[in-house]
Design a protein around this motif. Structure first.
Motif, PDB file in Angstrom:
ATOM      1  N   ARG A   1       0.655  -1.178  -0.001  1.00  0.00           N
ATOM      2  CA  ARG A   1      -0.042  -0.155  -0.084  1.00  0.00           C
ATOM      3  C   ARG A   1       0.972   1.295  -0.061  1.00  0.00           C
ATOM      4  O   ARG A   1       1.998   1.418   0.732  1.00  0.00           O
TER       5      ARG A   1
ATOM      6  N   GLN B   1       2.819  -0.726   4.028  1.00  0.00           N
ATOM      7  CA  GLN B   1       2.809  -1.926   4.477  1.00  0.00           C
ATOM      8  C   GLN B   1       2.605  -2.953   3.241  1.00  0.00           C
ATOM      9  O   GLN B   1       2.044  -2.355   2.188  1.00  0.00           O
TER      10      GLN B   1
ATOM     11  N   GLY C   1       0.667  -6.528   6.177  1.00  0.00           N
ATOM     12  CA  GLY C   1       0.215  -5.972   7.519  1.00  0.00           C
ATOM     13  C   GLY C   1       1.478  -5.827   8.436  1.00  0.00           C
ATOM     14  O   GLY C   1       2.336  -6.445   8.435  1.00  0.00           O
ATOM     15  N   VAL C   2       1.202  -4.672   9.163  1.00  0.00           N
ATOM     16  CA  VAL C   2       2.317  -3.921  10.022  1.00  0.00           C
ATOM     17  C   VAL C   2       2.807  -5.118  11.051  1.00  0.00           C
ATOM     18  O   VAL C   2       3.866  -5.462  11.194  1.00  0.00           O
ATOM     19  N   THR C   3       1.918  -5.842  11.838  1.00  0.00           N
ATOM     20  CA  THR C   3       2.300  -6.722  12.720  1.00  0.00           C
ATOM     21  C   THR C   3       2.858  -7.898  12.280  1.00  0.00           C
ATOM     22  O   THR C   3       3.914  -8.559  12.696  1.00  0.00           O
ATOM     23  N   ASP C   4       2.208  -8.426  11.055  1.00  0.00           N
ATOM     24  CA  ASP C   4       3.003  -9.716  10.242  1.00  0.00           C
ATOM     25  C   ASP C   4       4.272  -9.528   9.886  1.00  0.00           C
ATOM     26  O   ASP C   4       5.481 -10.202  10.122  1.00  0.00           O
TER      27      ASP C   4
ATOM     28  N   GLY D   1       5.412   1.268   8.097  1.00  0.00           N
ATOM     29  CA  GLY D   1       4.668   0.765   9.146  1.00  0.00           C
ATOM     30  C   GLY D   1       5.574   0.024  10.313  1.00  0.00           C
ATOM     31  O   GLY D   1       5.738   0.126  11.410  1.00  0.00           O
TER      32      GLY D   1
ATOM     33  N   ASP E   1       8.885   1.446  11.431  1.00  0.00           N
ATOM     34  CA  ASP E   1       8.506   2.404  12.695  1.00  0.00           C
ATOM     35  C   ASP E   1       8.201   1.734  13.933  1.00  0.00           C
ATOM     36  O   ASP E   1       8.873   2.028  14.905  1.00  0.00           O
ATOM     37  N   THR E   2       7.363   0.688  14.153  1.00  0.00           N
ATOM     38  CA  THR E   2       7.334  -0.102  15.427  1.00  0.00           C
ATOM     39  C   THR E   2       8.507  -0.859  15.779  1.00  0.00           C
ATOM     40  O   THR E   2       8.986  -0.934  16.819  1.00  0.00           O
TER      41      THR E   2
ATOM     42  N   ILE F   1      -3.581   4.099  23.605  1.00  0.00           N
ATOM     43  CA  ILE F   1      -2.317   4.076  22.982  1.00  0.00           C
ATOM     44  C   ILE F   1      -1.843   5.464  22.895  1.00  0.00           C
ATOM     45  O   ILE F   1      -2.525   6.462  22.269  1.00  0.00           O
TER      46      ILE F   1
ATOM     47  N   SER G   1       2.938   3.618  19.853  1.00  0.00           N
ATOM     48  CA  SER G   1       2.159   2.616  19.311  1.00  0.00           C
ATOM     49  C   SER G   1       2.176   1.354  20.030  1.00  0.00           C
ATOM     50  O   SER G   1       2.914   1.178  21.043  1.00  0.00           O
ATOM     51  N   PRO G   2       1.246   0.396  19.475  1.00  0.00           N
ATOM     52  CA  PRO G   2       1.467  -0.869  20.194  1.00  0.00           C
ATOM     53  C   PRO G   2       2.787  -1.445  19.789  1.00  0.00           C
ATOM     54  O   PRO G   2       3.387  -1.196  18.765  1.00  0.00           O
TER      55      PRO G   2
ATOM     56  N   GLY H   1      -5.881  -2.037   9.124  1.00  0.00           N
ATOM     57  CA  GLY H   1      -4.723  -2.922   9.342  1.00  0.00           C
ATOM     58  C   GLY H   1      -5.094  -3.466  10.720  1.00  0.00           C
ATOM     59  O   GLY H   1      -6.534  -3.548  10.947  1.00  0.00           O
ATOM     60  N   ASP H   2      -4.161  -3.987  11.298  1.00  0.00           N
ATOM     61  CA  ASP H   2      -4.457  -4.821  12.663  1.00  0.00           C
ATOM     62  C   ASP H   2      -5.068  -3.683  13.904  1.00  0.00           C
ATOM     63  O   ASP H   2      -4.288  -2.773  14.322  1.00  0.00           O
TER      64      ASP H   2
ATOM     65  N   THR I   1      -6.202  -2.831  17.263  1.00  0.00           N
ATOM     66  CA  THR I   1      -5.613  -3.031  18.651  1.00  0.00           C
ATOM     67  C   THR I   1      -6.645  -2.274  19.654  1.00  0.00           C
ATOM     68  O   THR I   1      -6.507  -2.832  20.858  1.00  0.00           O
ATOM     69  N   LEU I   2      -7.492  -1.548  19.432  1.00  0.00           N
ATOM     70  CA  LEU I   2      -8.367  -0.811  20.452  1.00  0.00           C
ATOM     71  C   LEU I   2      -9.527  -0.241  19.729  1.00  0.00           C
ATOM     72  O   LEU I   2      -9.719   0.401  18.775  1.00  0.00           O
TER      73      LEU I   2
ATOM     74  N   GLU J   1      -8.409   2.043  16.875  1.00  0.00           N
ATOM     75  CA  GLU J   1      -7.114   2.192  16.602  1.00  0.00           C
ATOM     76  C   GLU J   1      -6.411   1.009  16.004  1.00  0.00           C
ATOM     77  O   GLU J   1      -6.701   0.010  16.521  1.00  0.00           O
ATOM     78  N   SER J   2      -5.586   1.273  15.233  1.00  0.00           N
ATOM     79  CA  SER J   2      -4.546   0.066  14.934  1.00  0.00           C
ATOM     80  C   SER J   2      -3.553   0.524  15.048  1.00  0.00           C
ATOM     81  O   SER J   2      -3.065   1.477  15.933  1.00  0.00           O
ATOM     82  N   VAL J   3      -2.302  -0.423  14.654  1.00  0.00           N
ATOM     83  CA  VAL J   3      -0.946  -0.253  15.181  1.00  0.00           C
ATOM     84  C   VAL J   3      -0.517   1.241  14.637  1.00  0.00           C
ATOM     85  O   VAL J   3      -0.046   1.887  15.307  1.00  0.00           O
ATOM     86  N   LYS J   4      -0.947   1.706  13.484  1.00  0.00           N
ATOM     87  CA  LYS J   4      -0.623   2.943  13.183  1.00  0.00           C
ATOM     88  C   LYS J   4      -1.430   4.169  13.123  1.00  0.00           C
ATOM     89  O   LYS J   4      -0.887   5.248  13.033  1.00  0.00           O
TER      90      LYS J   4
END
Lengths: 372, 133
Positions: free
Chosen positions: A25, A37, A40-43, A235, A238-239, A303, A325-326, B39-40, B42-43, B64-67
């Motif tokens: 994206r 991403q 997906g950011v988490t993956d 994404g 950054d995390t 967050i 962020s998470p 995206g994912d 989270t909240l 809220e997502s990660v980003k």
């Protein structure tokens, strides 16, 4: 929900078509169309922590200084001391202005005593290019090589195993110490490989000519597949850097922050000869810091985000969140921000103003994540 | 642009929320396109209580997502009848099943004809297909 459409005036890296082909994206970032991403950011984040990820960072700037006085010019502009480098070694530093605040954070590479490579942030390329060009005038040659140079980061515990299969010099790269670099030929593309990164993982960053970038990218993506490699976007970058407590220009550091309060005193060598910002930094140090960059965890349900106010227990706004962020690996909502120096110790409780909600947080030890 | 799941059993807003009649109430959630953009997740913060009056267009929470963080807007006016409290502990339900288990609130509409003013699935699909989506 709002969405952003990249405009026609944005620039594309030589890997743009690869990102589109991989389902990336695309978003505008620092004047470039970059993938935020893919899957997906988490993956992508988890792939970098457990296997490997490949990032296009070709938008970053590459400046080259050449000549008998190149070393002095470089060392005058940075706060760290480049004189301790040997050929093929690099260091992290910031460059300050006369007020001792941060123009950019950089990696400085000593190719030889008379040839130096500086990598700067995309968002600061024009500023830093002009800054180094002006300092080089009448002293050494200067070239902004950004437009002919691509940069690919391969990061994660499997990064070196993937490189080992990338032909000719791949296997030897495992011997490259951290913050060292050497020329190599990977996937038949001549490149320079540095054992550096921005994720908190082992890995490399690979410079190559723009016209070889796609060939090298495709080869690494293919070789990485059996190892669980994922293409990773801005994404996850950054995390990953946040968990490793690596500063992001425009968030933790900028022209209103100095490296001492940002926790970057380790790259400020006040025992070095005169350099830009030295006098101001000596004065700042002598006066004592009024605020410090801290890492924190959200203990309440919320967050923290860039720009959210930090509030003390009496309800007074005392600081600001620079990033939040998470944290996909640490499994908590984490953040960085500036707090008064007397609130910077680990265990200090405060709240984050999450758009009108006061959410509890506590100062914690950083980095949030450290590879074992 | 990938094709996103758009269902003909409900109405949509241009902010990528869906609204469906449920025993006289209007159940509200976000669309598959919105989930893909976020995206994912989270909240999910649903800042309304049962019995609270909402006006169409007013924010009733955030997701809220990660980003990113996005506001949630009431597509119709009325009184909040149900809040999906399950999302507080299980925000991932929105990722997994945004059209059923990932619903957010139910509103008893003050003007039932407001629902008819929202986009139908064909109009929403064509919104997704316009430039920029």
């Amino acid at each position: 929900m709002t969405t952003t459409t990249p405009s026609a005036s944005l620039r594309k890296t030589p890997l743009y078509d690869e990102h589109v082909a991989l389902g990336g994206r695309i978003v505008p970032f620092a004047g470039w169309e970059m993938p935020v991403q893919y899957k997906g950011v988490t993956d992508e984040h988890k792939a970098v922590r457990t296997a490997a990820g490949i990032f296009d960072v070709s938008h970053m700037g590459e400046l080259i200084l050449t000549g008998d006085h190149a070393a002095e010019v470089v060392n005058y502009l940075i706060t760290n001391d480049a004189r301790r480098l040997i050929d093929g070694q690099a260091l992290y530093t910031v460059a300050c202005n006369d007020a001792g605040t941060i123009l950019d954070d950089l990696i400085v590479y000593r190719i030889s005593q008379t040839k130096w490579l500086i990598v700067c942030n995309a968002s600061n390329r024009d500023k830093m290019s002009a800054h180094f060009r002006a300092a080089a005038e009448n002293h050494c040659e200067f070239e902004d090589a950004s437009d002919r140079t691509a940069l690919i980061a391969l990061q994660g515990p499997k990064a070196l195993a993937i490189l080992a299969n990338a032909g000719g010099d791949g296997a030897a790269l495992a011997e490259l110490p951290s913050f060292h670099f050497r020329d190599a030929k990977l996937a038949n593309v001549p490149c320079t490989v540095a054992r550096t990164g921005y994720t908190g993982e082992d890995g490399v960053e690979i410079f190559c000519p723009v016209d070889g970038a796609a060939q090298l990218w495709r080869a690494l993506v293919q070789l990485g597949q059996p190892h669980g490699l994922e293409a990773a976007g801005l994404g996850a970058r950054d995390t990953l850097r946040l968990e490793a407590r690596l500063s992001l220009y425009g968030n933790e550091i900028d022209e209103t922050t100095n490296p001492l309060e940002a926790g970057l005193a380790w790259v400020v060598k006040l025992d070095k000869d005169q350099f830009v910002g030295k006098t101001a930094l000596e004065r700042i140090k002598a006066a004592g810091l009024t605020r410090r960059l801290v890492g924190f965890e959200m203990t309440g349900r919320g967050i923290a985000r860039h720009g959210y106010p930090l509030i003390d227990k009496t309800g007074v706004r005392v600081g600001i969140c620079t990033s939040g962020s998470p944290g996909p690996t640490v499994g908590k909502n984490i953040g960085l921000g500036y707090l008064p120096a007397n609130m910077a110790s680990i265990g200090t409780e405060f709240t984050v103003d999450c758009r009108g909600r006061a959410i509890d947080a506590v100062v914690v030890k950083t980095p949030f994540y450290k590879r074992s | 642009m990938a094709n996103h799941d758009v269902r003909s059993d409900r109405k949509y807003t241009k902010d990528h929320e869906w609204a469906r009649e449920e025993n006289g109430n209007i159940r509200i959630g976000i669309t598959a396109y919105a989930v893909d953009q976020l995206g994912d997740i989270t909240l999910v913060n649903l800042d309304v209580k049962k019995g609270e009056r909402l006006t169409a267009g007013k924010a009733f929470g955030t997701i809220e997502s990660v980003k990113t963080l996005s506001d949630l807007f009431a597509p119709v006016s009325g009184v909040v009848k149900h809040v999906n409290e399950n999302l507080e502990k299980n925000p991932e339900k929105v990722n997994e099943d945004c059209y059923e288990q990932g619903w957010m609130i139910e509103i008893e509409p003050s003007d039932p004809s407001e629902l008819g003013g929202l986009l139908d699935s064909a109009a929403y699909t064509s919104l997704l297909n316009t430039a920029g989506h």
